[in-house]
Motif scaffolding. Structure first.
Motif, short mmCIF file in Angstrom:
data_model
loop_
_atom_site.label_atom_id
_atom_site.label_comp_id
_atom_site.label_asym_id
_atom_site.label_seq_id
_atom_site.Cartn_x
_atom_site.Cartn_y
_atom_site.Cartn_z
N CYS A 77 23.24 38.20 36.44
CA CYS A 77 24.13 37.75 35.33
C CYS A 77 23.71 36.68 34.23
O CYS A 77 23.38 36.20 33.38
CB CYS A 77 25.39 37.53 35.22
N LEU A 83 32.97 31.61 28.65
CA LEU A 83 32.48 33.21 28.99
C LEU A 83 33.59 34.18 29.20
O LEU A 83 34.34 33.34 29.83
CB LEU A 83 31.42 32.77 30.35
N GLY A 114 36.36 37.09 30.03
CA GLY A 114 35.72 38.61 30.63
C GLY A 114 37.62 39.22 30.61
O GLY A 114 38.23 38.93 30.73
N GLY A 167 36.63 42.83 33.78
CA GLY A 167 35.97 41.80 33.13
C GLY A 167 36.35 40.37 34.49
O GLY A 167 35.43 39.07 33.49
N CYS A 180 33.29 37.24 35.05
CA CYS A 180 33.39 36.54 34.75
C CYS A 180 33.50 34.68 35.67
O CYS A 180 32.88 33.71 35.33
CB CYS A 180 34.34 36.13 33.18
N THR A 181 34.53 35.43 36.65
CA THR A 181 34.32 34.03 37.22
C THR A 181 33.43 33.50 38.30
O THR A 181 32.84 32.39 38.66
CB THR A 181 35.75 33.93 38.41
N MET A 241 30.50 31.73 36.43
CA MET A 241 30.71 31.00 35.93
C MET A 241 30.55 29.68 37.30
O MET A 241 29.93 28.89 37.34
CB MET A 241 31.74 30.18 36.16
N TYR A 290 35.90 29.11 32.06
CA TYR A 290 35.92 30.62 31.16
C TYR A 290 37.31 30.70 31.13
O TYR A 290 38.13 29.78 31.39
CB TYR A 290 35.88 31.26 32.51
N PHE A 301 39.75 34.50 30.48
CA PHE A 301 40.21 35.80 30.34
C PHE A 301 41.84 35.89 29.79
O PHE A 301 42.38 35.36 30.23
CB PHE A 301 39.85 36.48 32.16
N ILE A 359 32.34 39.11 28.69
CA ILE A 359 31.01 39.48 29.46
C ILE A 359 31.29 40.74 30.22
O ILE A 359 32.99 40.48 30.64
CB ILE A 359 30.62 38.67 30.35
N ASP A 360 31.43 41.80 29.98
CA ASP A 360 32.30 43.03 31.11
C ASP A 360 31.08 44.10 31.53
O ASP A 360 29.87 43.76 31.82
CB ASP A 360 32.67 43.58 29.09
#
Length: 240
Positions: free
Chosen positions: A56, A83, A85, A90, A94-95, A98, A116, A118, A145-146
């Motif tokens: 990613c 970013l 999630g 997600g 995302c974490t 990052m 990030y 969420f 992002i997923d």
């Protein structure tokens, strides 16, 4: 940084060995009989999560998510600030991504201003409150992002959350594009439909597609599996 061939081949190897990507006969929600299945609920070991995050990060570090060419200091600046999630799948993505971007940054500061966020499924009424965890979204350029896009319901929900918080969606990254028609009346894939719904200026990209599974694995998955994948693509393949 890994080349495109490296990160895709490396990730595919991990996905197969962990059965995230498997081959056989599977009935999808659409009713189609698929010769392969992709389940991200198994993305929970350190090597697998690292390979996923690395792939990613490779996509996010290139155009259109980052500048196509370095600036005068040799830095390829990111074209987004957050970013995001969507809960739940997600969030670890995302974490982890990052963290990978931070490791690759190696103190240069290319990614020091990217954060990030969420969402919580239910807003928190105490403590800091609200439905967003992580960086505030207001006035920020956001990449979602997923794992996958199916009917697009989750994506629309994520876009709604971001816009309500004052952010602007500037891109979407998913792990897999099945590259098949959404339905008999829709010739585009789920990723293609998402691209259309967000407009031509918002890129929607996938780390892997069915074409990568076929082209990069080839005979490694057995002649029969490869034959069935090609037949499936011929029958259900989406327009570009």
């Amino acid at each position: 940084m890994s080349t495109e061939s490296d990160y895709k081949s490396n990730l595919l190897g991990h996905l197969i060995s962990s059965s995230v990507l498997s081959f056989g006969s599977y009935t999808l929600k659409s009713g189609r009989e698929s010769p392969y299945f992709f389940t991200t609920t198994l993305l929970h070991t350190a090597p697998l999560l690292h390979a996923t995050a690395s792939a990613c990060a490779s996509v996010l570090s290139a155009a259109p998510f980052a500048a196509a060419h370095p600036d005068g200091n040799g830095v390829k600046k990111p074209n987004f600030d957050i970013l995001f999630g969507p809960a739940y799948k997600g969030i670890p993505l995302c974490t982890a991504v990052m963290n990978e971007l931070g490791v690759r940054d190696a103190g240069r500061g290319d990614w020091s201003n990217v954060s990030y966020s969420f969402n919580r499924k239910e807003a928190k009424a105490h403590g800091e409150g609200g439905s967003i965890v992580g960086a505030p979204l207001r006035g920020k350029r956001v990449v979602i992002i997923d794992d996958v896009i199916t009917a697009g319901t989750a994506l629309r929900e994520a876009v709604g959350i971001i816009e309500k918080e004052g952010g602007v969606v500037v891109g979407v990254l998913v792990l897999l594009d099945r590259q098949e028609r959404v339905s008999e009346t829709e010739s585009k894939s789920a990723v293609g439909v998402a691209q259309s719904s967000l407009g031509g200026n918002v890129p929607v990209r996938a780390v892997l597609g069915l074409s990568d599974i076929i082209e990069k694995l080839g005979a490694e998955i057995g002649e029969e599996n490869l034959k069935r994948l090609k037949e499936y693509r011929a029958r259900y393949g989406a327009e570009e």
